[in-house]
Structure formats: C-alpha cells, structure tokens
Design a protein around this motif. Sequence first.
Motif, PDB file in Angstrom:
ATOM      1  N   VAL A 157     -45.872  87.459 -43.457  1.00 34.36           N
ATOM      2  CA  VAL A 157     -45.967  88.543 -42.766  1.00 34.36           C
ATOM      3  C   VAL A 157     -44.875  89.623 -43.125  1.00 34.36           C
ATOM      4  CG1 VAL A 157     -45.576  89.473 -40.022  1.00 34.36           C
ATOM      5  CG2 VAL A 157     -46.277  86.974 -41.107  1.00 34.36           C
ATOM      6  N   ILE A 158     -45.912  90.991 -43.319  1.00 33.63           N
ATOM      7  CA  ILE A 158     -45.201  92.092 -43.800  1.00 33.63           C
ATOM      8  C   ILE A 158     -45.207  92.910 -43.045  1.00 33.63           C
ATOM      9  CG2 ILE A 158     -46.345  91.599 -46.393  1.00 33.63           C
ATOM     10  CD1 ILE A 158     -47.620  94.224 -46.288  1.00 33.63           C
ATOM     11  N   ASP A 159     -44.286  93.850 -42.947  1.00 37.92           N
ATOM     12  CA  ASP A 159     -43.525  94.849 -41.592  1.00 37.92           C
ATOM     13  C   ASP A 159     -43.855  96.761 -42.548  1.00 37.92           C
ATOM     14  OD1 ASP A 159     -42.625  96.583 -40.268  1.00 37.92           O
ATOM     15  OD2 ASP A 159     -40.702  96.144 -40.407  1.00 37.92           O
ATOM     16  N   ASN A 160     -44.495  97.343 -41.469  1.00 35.71           N
ATOM     17  CA  ASN A 160     -44.806  98.720 -42.397  1.00 35.71           C
ATOM     18  C   ASN A 160     -44.854 100.215 -41.217  1.00 35.71           C
ATOM     19  OD1 ASN A 160     -48.106  99.325 -41.898  1.00 35.71           O
ATOM     20  ND2 ASN A 160     -47.388  97.230 -41.673  1.00 35.71           N
ATOM     21  N   TRP A 161     -43.688 100.699 -41.450  1.00 38.19           N
ATOM     22  CA  TRP A 161     -43.868 102.270 -40.819  1.00 38.19           C
ATOM     23  C   TRP A 161     -44.352 103.423 -41.396  1.00 38.19           C
ATOM     24  CZ3 TRP A 161     -42.017 106.937 -41.521  1.00 38.19           C
ATOM     25  CH2 TRP A 161     -41.604 107.598 -40.823  1.00 38.19           C
ATOM     26  N   TRP A 162     -44.965 104.160 -40.382  1.00 38.29           N
ATOM     27  CA  TRP A 162     -45.366 104.881 -40.503  1.00 38.29           C
ATOM     28  C   TRP A 162     -46.142 106.079 -38.898  1.00 38.29           C
ATOM     29  CZ3 TRP A 162     -51.353 104.720 -39.739  1.00 38.29           C
ATOM     30  CH2 TRP A 162     -52.024 104.052 -39.531  1.00 38.29           C
ATOM     31  N   GLN A 163     -46.668 107.153 -38.810  1.00 43.46           N
ATOM     32  CA  GLN A 163     -46.911 107.545 -37.752  1.00 43.46           C
ATOM     33  C   GLN A 163     -48.492 108.630 -37.992  1.00 43.46           C
ATOM     34  OE1 GLN A 163     -43.463 110.297 -38.581  1.00 43.46           O
ATOM     35  NE2 GLN A 163     -42.481 109.497 -37.565  1.00 43.46           N
ATOM     36  N   THR A 164     -48.763 108.897 -36.440  1.00 46.90           N
ATOM     37  CA  THR A 164     -49.774 109.558 -36.418  1.00 46.90           C
ATOM     38  C   THR A 164     -50.523 111.097 -37.497  1.00 46.90           C
ATOM     39  OG1 THR A 164     -49.994 109.195 -33.600  1.00 46.90           O
ATOM     40  CG2 THR A 164     -51.337 111.447 -34.802  1.00 46.90           C
ATOM     41  N   GLU A 165     -48.767 111.374 -37.002  1.00 48.04           N
ATOM     42  CA  GLU A 165     -48.468 112.282 -38.043  1.00 48.04           C
ATOM     43  C   GLU A 165     -48.545 112.472 -39.399  1.00 48.04           C
ATOM     44  OE1 GLU A 165     -45.806 113.889 -35.019  1.00 48.04           O
ATOM     45  OE2 GLU A 165     -46.583 111.513 -35.752  1.00 48.04           O
ATOM     46  N   LEU A 166     -48.417 110.952 -39.964  1.00 49.17           N
ATOM     47  CA  LEU A 166     -48.769 110.657 -41.509  1.00 49.17           C
ATOM     48  C   LEU A 166     -49.777 109.859 -41.560  1.00 49.17           C
ATOM     49  CD1 LEU A 166     -44.435 109.089 -41.730  1.00 49.17           C
ATOM     50  CD2 LEU A 166     -45.688 111.051 -42.371  1.00 49.17           C
ATOM     51  N   GLY A 167     -50.384 108.955 -40.787  1.00 45.34           N
ATOM     52  CA  GLY A 167     -51.790 108.961 -41.344  1.00 45.34           C
ATOM     53  C   GLY A 167     -52.002 107.717 -41.858  1.00 45.34           C
ATOM     54  N   ALA A 168     -51.107 107.755 -42.793  1.00 39.42           N
ATOM     55  CA  ALA A 168     -50.923 105.734 -43.908  1.00 39.42           C
ATOM     56  C   ALA A 168     -49.735 105.287 -43.888  1.00 39.42           C
ATOM     57  CB  ALA A 168     -52.205 106.357 -45.058  1.00 39.42           C
ATOM     58  N   PRO A 169     -49.829 104.512 -44.210  1.00 43.50           N
ATOM     59  CA  PRO A 169     -48.441 103.111 -44.535  1.00 43.50           C
ATOM     60  C   PRO A 169     -47.549 104.421 -45.497  1.00 43.50           C
ATOM     61  CG  PRO A 169     -49.836 101.653 -44.349  1.00 43.50           C
ATOM     62  CD  PRO A 169     -50.400 103.346 -44.406  1.00 43.50           C
ATOM     63  N   THR A 170     -46.155 104.699 -45.305  1.00 45.33           N
ATOM     64  CA  THR A 170     -45.452 104.868 -46.195  1.00 45.33           C
ATOM     65  C   THR A 170     -44.265 104.110 -46.619  1.00 45.33           C
ATOM     66  OG1 THR A 170     -46.168 107.314 -44.651  1.00 45.33           O
ATOM     67  CG2 THR A 170     -43.758 107.825 -45.722  1.00 45.33           C
ATOM     68  N   LEU A 171     -43.725 103.277 -45.343  1.00 48.18           N
ATOM     69  CA  LEU A 171     -42.462 102.316 -45.676  1.00 48.18           C
ATOM     70  C   LEU A 171     -43.273 100.834 -45.534  1.00 48.18           C
ATOM     71  CD1 LEU A 171     -39.321 103.568 -43.714  1.00 48.18           C
ATOM     72  CD2 LEU A 171     -40.569 104.352 -46.209  1.00 48.18           C
ATOM     73  N   GLY A 172     -42.753 100.666 -46.580  1.00 47.45           N
ATOM     74  CA  GLY A 172     -43.662  99.123 -45.844  1.00 47.45           C
ATOM     75  C   GLY A 172     -42.845  97.528 -47.050  1.00 47.45           C
ATOM     76  N   THR A 173     -43.516  96.011 -47.051  1.00 45.32           N
ATOM     77  CA  THR A 173     -42.999  95.134 -47.676  1.00 45.32           C
ATOM     78  C   THR A 173     -44.120  94.713 -48.156  1.00 45.32           C
ATOM     79  OG1 THR A 173     -41.105  94.379 -46.440  1.00 45.32           O
ATOM     80  CG2 THR A 173     -41.931  93.112 -47.799  1.00 45.32           C
ATOM     81  N   HIS A 174     -44.677  94.955 -49.738  1.00 46.92           N
ATOM     82  CA  HIS A 174     -45.516  94.354 -50.377  1.00 46.92           C
ATOM     83  C   HIS A 174     -45.693  93.289 -49.971  1.00 46.92           C
ATOM     84  CE1 HIS A 174     -48.330  93.024 -53.514  1.00 46.92           C
ATOM     85  NE2 HIS A 174     -48.832  94.338 -53.128  1.00 46.92           N
ATOM     86  N   PRO A 175     -46.932  92.058 -49.733  1.00 53.44           N
ATOM     87  CA  PRO A 175     -46.586  90.775 -49.346  1.00 53.44           C
ATOM     88  C   PRO A 175     -45.914  90.070 -51.183  1.00 53.44           C
ATOM     89  CG  PRO A 175     -48.536  91.344 -49.651  1.00 53.44           C
ATOM     90  CD  PRO A 175     -48.102  92.708 -49.820  1.00 53.44           C
ATOM     91  N   ARG A 176     -46.239  91.116 -51.998  1.00 51.84           N
ATOM     92  CA  ARG A 176     -45.624  90.020 -53.494  1.00 51.84           C
ATOM     93  C   ARG A 176     -44.067  89.777 -53.523  1.00 51.84           C
ATOM     94  NH1 ARG A 176     -48.475  88.240 -57.117  1.00 51.84           N
ATOM     95  NH2 ARG A 176     -50.602  89.289 -57.334  1.00 51.84           N
TER      96      ARG A 176
END
Length: 639
Positions: A416-435
């Motif tokens: 289970v991986i978390d990630n953070w972004w916004q409508t303004e950013l379009g794609a993930p910006t912060l996250g935890t890669h599954p590795r």
Amino acid sequence: MTDPAAPHAPQPDRVPAPASVTARLHSDIDADLTRAAADPDGFWLEQAQGYEWTRVPTQGLGGPQADGTGPEFTWFADGETNITVNALDRHARGEARTRAALIWLPETGEPTVYTYGMLLTAVERAAAGLRHLGVGPGDRVVIYMPLTPEGAIAMLACARIGAVHSVVYAGLGVSALRDRIADAGARVVITADVGYRRGKLVDLYAIVAEAIAELGGVEHLVLWERIKEHQREHDARTVAWETLFTHGRAPAVPVSAEAPLYLLYTSGSTGKPKGVLHTHGGYMVGTSYHLRTLFDVQPGDVFFCTSDIGWIVGHSYIVYGPLVAGTTALFREGAPDFPDPGVLWRAVEDYGVNVLFTAPTALRLFMKLGADVVNSHDLSSLRVIACAGEALNPEAWRWAQEHLGGGTGEDAHAMVIDNWWQTELGAPTLGTHPRWPARPGYVGRPLAGVDADVVDEAGNTLPDGQQGFLVIRRPLPAMMRGIHGNPEKYAQVWNENPAGYLSGDLAMRDEHGYISILGRADDVLSVAGHRIGSADVEDALVSHPAVAEAAVIGIPDDLKGESIIAHVILRRGFEDQVGRGLRASISEHVRRELGPIATPGEIRVVTALPKTRSGKIMRRVLRAQALGQDPGDLTTLEG
C-alpha cells in the motif's frame, strides 16, 4: 506560524516492503532520482523522447520565469504532438490493437470492453462529428457525463481536434454546472439522459437543460440517450450523440506541446471554483511517467482506478495516463459498496487487477464495513495499492496493508503506497515507491524531478520535525499553466511565498526525507498558543478502535483561543456504547496520543460528514453549523 512544541501523534517505525512484493515489481525509480537531481531539465527531456511527436522537442523547461520565480514557464515548447496519437494511434497500429484499452463495469448490466483499435475508431468518428458542429482548436466543450466509456470518448474526441474539454462531475447541480459552462465560455455541452447511483436514475439531461436555458453562447447540446424512456421536449439545440458518428473519421490535429488540453474546475470547498488549465505535452509526459514508475503499471497490466472522470485522478489515471502507457484501464460506475459491499473486490478478483488506485475515504469505508468483506475474495493479483486524495491516516494504512496487501510478512502480495498531488499539479509529486519502506502517516518523499520543500513564510527551509508550508520550488511538466480567466489568482500561488509554488498544505519532514501532510493551512487549530494540524487530531481519533472517520474544527474560546470540536463516525458495533462512556474513552485516547492541549472539548457522534463530490471533508460547513452561520455555497456537497 510554526510551533516546535506543538504535539504530534507518535508514529510507528518505517515498515520495509516485503521481498515477495519487490520481487514482482518492474520499476525502480532510485536511478531516476539521482539522474533528475543532477539535471532535472535533461531528465524530463529524456522522458519526452519516448513518445510520438510531429516535431520532437529539444527544449525542456523554458519561459521567462523558468527558474521558478513566477508562473510564466513552459515545457517542451518547441515540440508538437497530440496526446491522442500517443494514447491511441501508436498502440492501435501495432500488436496492442486487440488489447483491451478500457473495461467498463456498469452499476447494473453487462461490462463493455474497448480494444485500442475499437477505441481509436470511436474517437475518430466522435471527433469528426464535433468538427461537423463547428468545434475547432481552442474551442471549449463542457462534458457532463456519467462514468462511462462515452465520457472518455468525448474527452479524447475533443483533444483529437485541438478543442479544450472541461469535464464537470455528473452529480453537481444546476447552478454549479451553469457557472462552469459560463466561465469556460463553452460552445458545446455533451451529456447523457441519465446516470446511475445506488440503483437510482439521476436525470442529467434535466439538469443540463436548466443550466443552459439562459446561456446563449451554448450552440449545441449533444445528448447520449442510454435508456430512451423519457418522453419530454428537448432543448432546440439538442443533437443526438449517435449523429456524431456519421461524418467520417477525424485525424489528430498536431498542436504545440503547450496547447491547452483541458480545463478542470476545482471542487470549491474553500471558495469559488477555478478552471485549472493543463496542456498536451507536459501533462502527457508527467502523468504516464508516474504511472509506469511510482504505480509500477506496465503494458498488459489491468489498472483499476476508483475515481471519476469529473476529477483530476480520473483525467490522469482513468483516461490519459493508462492509455498513453498502453495498459488496460478498468473503471466502474456507481458507489464502491453497491449493490453489495463486496462488489469492488469481486472486480479485482474477476479481472485479475494488478494495480489499484483508490482514496482514503474508500479505505475507511471498508474499515467500517469490516474485514470479512474483503477476506472472502482472492486479491493475490494485486501488487500495488495506491492511495491519494486526502491524508491517509496510519490506521487506514495498516488496515489496508493487512487485509488488501496480505500483511507485512514475506507472504504479502502487495504494498500500500501513499502519494500526494493536486488538481493543479496533474500527477503525483510526493509518494512512497513500493520498493521503499512505508512510514504510516507520512506520504513519502519527493519523486524524481520534484524539488519540494517545507518552508516558513519567508521561504526558508525548516528543520526536520517542524511544521511549515509545503512548496514546489521548480515547475513540473504536468503542472497547470494557468487559471482560466484569472491570471491574478494563478500568479498568486507562485508569488505568495518566495520559495515557489505554494500548495496551501501544511507539512512536516522527518530525518529520512519523508513528508507528512498535516492539513490545509487554513485548517490549523490554535489552542492556548499552540498550532495543531487538524490531521494530527483526526489521526489520533481514528486510531481509537471505535472510530471509523473523523473531522475536527476549532471554534472561538475566550480562554484558549480555540476549542476543538470533533465529529466522529463510529465503526459498526459501537453505536450502542455512546451512552456508556464511549466519548470519554475517545477523549482520553486523544489525550494519551497527543497530549492535553489537543484533547477535544466536545465529541459529536454523527452518521455522515459533509464532503465534496471528490471526498474531501468540508470543514467550513461543520464550522458554520457549530457557530450558527450560513455555510455558503454547497453546490459541491455530496448528496
């Protein structure tokens, strides 16, 4: 604005990714992190080479303020392409022509499958139909469609001829829709007669007809009739969806990488909705890159996203990202627990889903329903479960890892991986890669090519463990290029803090570089001189065994500045304990977790929380109710 003495919930140690999970992964972004840190412009330009361009870009980040000192920047500006060529044509010309591009599960009825070849043909014909109506490059088209393949086809058809689509979630009311159509200056609106929600029909056409009744700028209303049972008078501008497909096929119109692709209006939980503008080139490169690397999605995988095309996640990871990557996108109309609580997990089992993208709200819903709902299904095909949209509290992460991912032992099958972004950013910006090791309560690290920081009001980097503003110091390819009709608002998010793009979120970094999102800057509680993130208190509340979901607000207090009021939804089986000391137990639990200063002055047990259609809690509504005030615009409130 920071307070080093502010309490924080104690966090568990980092949880390593099981070897059995990492052995199944395809991607490893550590090399990309090193490459991007050394030369971020060169890194993104390298990523752009893996696509089809009518004019291959030689320039990465450009524009007069490419250094991040303001909003005027470009990506791949000397390049020319059309995102639909990369999403459809290049796959349909080869062996992927017969691969499933979209698998749609209706709330009732039989599934629909579009191969890449079938989808290209449908989009070409719909695009030719729009062109016959006079739609051309730069024209705005509003799409008010249920979560169906026809909605995705409408989006792609607009993009193919260079038109700008603006999808409005088919659940917003008349005034919200009217405002968005008017603000966008749309010439055409596309809708359906009905949508389905929990077995009930939602009359979409009636909403659209009323919304455009006095909007003279709308020239055509394209109507897809799903059930054709409504006998009613149509607006004179109504055109049947089927007629779009009678005018041949439209080739893709080559456009600049910086040409507008779509407008997407934010949910408006804190003010008037704004039309965020995304472009063909940078958005294409950024969204598909993170799909391949962070979410580990590969051609041939089945990728299940539980969002809606009315939101940024649906744009990026139901439609554009998966299609550009050449994978199979599974999506479903309707609520995640209807017609029965196991419908979502039955889909995972039946279609062998490899990667699931869902929201913390959905995980907490299934926590409330109980583990038996998921434990009766075979979820072993999953290797990654990605979660975004709001803060993923540690309790929800642990529950999901145990019951969806198979635990943390060597026999676990997914991470289970978390990630953070916004409508303004379009794609993930912060996250935890599954590795990478997970740290529940922390979304993860800045991803490849991302220069994110936690700063004070003056833009100075703050020490680890101290709360501050989350900023993005350098522009990213998938970021918005503007706010429609409001350049001042667009400039504000870049100029308000000297460090760069101001996300509006409070955050804290640990010694490993992992960042925790603490809530919106305007959701900070000030109690007796201490600043406490609302997410801190909510995390502590939901870690109590009786609490499924929580939202906290602060109300004026003569002694402490603010007093905390907690609104909690109980897990099944605890309802009859409310009158037997349960509130005191919850209050004492928060006191133990966070300290006396964060203990709620009042705990209100509720059956529902006011949320936007995208699942974000509208704390301003709770605050207005507590103070006896008018809650204001509620058009984005979930029904």
